[in-house]
Design a protein around this motif. Sequence first.
Motif, mmCIF file in Angstrom:
data_model
loop_
_atom_site.group_PDB
_atom_site.id
_atom_site.type_symbol
_atom_site.label_atom_id
_atom_site.label_comp_id
_atom_site.label_asym_id
_atom_site.label_seq_id
_atom_site.Cartn_x
_atom_site.Cartn_y
_atom_site.Cartn_z
ATOM 1 N N UNK A 1 0.796 -1.387 0.087
ATOM 2 C CA UNK A 1 0.040 0.073 0.046
ATOM 3 C C UNK A 1 0.812 1.169 0.026
ATOM 4 N N UNK A 2 2.296 1.013 0.219
ATOM 5 C CA UNK A 2 2.944 2.295 0.063
ATOM 6 C C UNK A 2 3.504 2.467 -1.093
ATOM 7 N N UNK A 3 3.745 3.841 -1.659
ATOM 8 C CA UNK A 3 4.405 4.175 -3.019
ATOM 9 C C UNK A 3 5.656 3.921 -2.779
ATOM 10 N N UNK A 4 6.208 2.856 -3.554
ATOM 11 C CA UNK A 4 7.863 2.704 -3.455
ATOM 12 C C UNK A 4 8.631 4.024 -3.886
ATOM 13 N N UNK A 5 8.148 5.103 -4.534
ATOM 14 C CA UNK A 5 8.826 6.333 -4.993
ATOM 15 C C UNK A 5 8.871 7.134 -3.812
ATOM 16 N N UNK A 6 7.779 7.069 -2.889
ATOM 17 C CA UNK A 6 7.705 8.059 -1.628
ATOM 18 C C UNK A 6 8.571 7.466 -0.648
ATOM 19 N N UNK A 7 8.527 6.087 -0.675
ATOM 20 C CA UNK A 7 9.696 5.420 0.281
ATOM 21 C C UNK A 7 11.110 5.683 -0.013
ATOM 22 N N UNK A 8 11.379 5.761 -1.109
ATOM 23 C CA UNK A 8 12.912 6.067 -1.696
ATOM 24 C C UNK A 8 13.144 7.477 -1.307
ATOM 25 N N UNK A 9 12.158 8.429 -1.776
ATOM 26 C CA UNK A 9 12.429 9.787 -1.536
ATOM 27 C C UNK A 9 12.533 10.186 0.035
ATOM 28 N N UNK A 10 11.902 9.502 0.917
ATOM 29 C CA UNK A 10 12.054 9.691 2.326
ATOM 30 C C UNK A 10 13.279 8.996 2.660
ATOM 31 N N UNK A 11 13.846 8.165 2.205
ATOM 32 C CA UNK A 11 15.032 7.493 2.691
ATOM 33 C C UNK A 11 16.460 8.616 2.334
ATOM 34 N N UNK A 12 16.244 9.590 1.466
ATOM 35 C CA UNK A 12 17.204 10.499 1.091
ATOM 36 C C UNK A 12 17.552 11.299 2.338
ATOM 37 N N UNK A 13 18.933 11.653 2.665
ATOM 38 C CA UNK A 13 19.281 12.087 3.912
ATOM 39 C C UNK A 13 18.613 13.677 3.962
ATOM 40 N N UNK A 14 18.227 13.998 5.330
ATOM 41 C CA UNK A 14 17.540 15.367 5.493
ATOM 42 C C UNK A 14 18.400 15.797 6.717
ATOM 43 N N UNK A 15 17.684 16.853 7.107
ATOM 44 C CA UNK A 15 18.293 17.724 8.203
ATOM 45 C C UNK A 15 18.281 17.131 9.708
ATOM 46 N N UNK A 16 17.514 16.153 9.697
ATOM 47 C CA UNK A 16 17.239 15.271 11.137
ATOM 48 C C UNK A 16 18.254 14.091 11.132
ATOM 49 N N UNK A 17 18.884 13.769 10.197
ATOM 50 C CA UNK A 17 19.965 12.877 10.165
ATOM 51 C C UNK A 17 21.098 13.071 10.814
ATOM 52 N N UNK A 18 22.042 12.071 11.505
ATOM 53 C CA UNK A 18 23.103 12.272 11.966
ATOM 54 C C UNK A 18 24.359 12.379 10.806
ATOM 55 N N UNK A 19 25.415 12.858 11.127
ATOM 56 C CA UNK A 19 26.453 13.153 10.135
ATOM 57 C C UNK A 19 26.613 11.719 9.683
ATOM 58 N N UNK A 20 27.229 11.822 8.172
ATOM 59 C CA UNK A 20 27.664 10.757 7.358
ATOM 60 C C UNK A 20 28.509 11.375 6.308
#
Length: 278
Positions: A51-70
């Motif tokens: 039921x989850x759009x794979x494209x939305x899942x993939x975009x949500x996985x892109x690093x954002x400002x809430x992520x730790x350093x990498x």
Amino acid sequence: MTQRIGTAATIRRVAGIATAVLAATALSAGCGIINGTSANGTGSTPAASPSVDPKAVLLAAVPNEDDPGFRFSTVDGTDKLVGVVDPAAHAMELGLTQKNEDPKFTMNMTFRMIDDQSWLRVKLEGIAGLHEMMKLPKRWMALDRAKLDDPTDAPVYEGTDPGNTAAIIRTADTVEDKGDGTYAGSADLTRGQDVANAVDGVDIAALGEAAKKVPFTAVVGADGNLTSLTLDIPAGGKQKATKLVVRYYDFGKAPKLSAPTGDQVQKAPASAYELLNG
């Protein structure tokens, strides 16, 4: 924050100019050449719910400002950029190594950016006295963007997606979940300037209709973070087929970034701007 696209392309361009300048200087000075030496795991994640759009899942996985350093790396043809992103500090470090064969030397160019401040460090190996000849210090050099030919082109912190993966993924009409954290789709490189800048070294016009369906594969780790995106760019015109590979890794393990201080840093001398401006 809105992702600016340009620092990676700027550094590739500047490094190319700098290498040419250094080579010409070394040749004209008749320097003796010596032998110089220069000095990622991906997890898996359960398949997304139907039921989850794979494209939305993939975009949500892109690093954002809430992520730790990498850490990250991008490989575009023969150019490889490596670096660190520290979202909490609004900071990024980005480096590129270039080797010159005649005369033979290696240049490591590293930029550190915190918000709109930037520093440059250059390390030259392979030719004795090249630092002194170019009047380039080995410390960090604080840059004044007003002294660059194009101040708007100055390297600055551009957000948490230095490989511009989101710009590529957004152009896909559909994304397929292959299981084990792997996703596949086709990017349309003709859809706007963002994606065009993400593949700045590609002649999109030369690809013709193929530019509208460029296959990519992405992997999301068990922690939900995007760990890699590979874009398979076909041959077109005079350009050969190539791959754009972006990797994000070491989330929470990368070093924190701060402004160089004390004897680590000095104001950039005129020679540094001559190098950057070509």
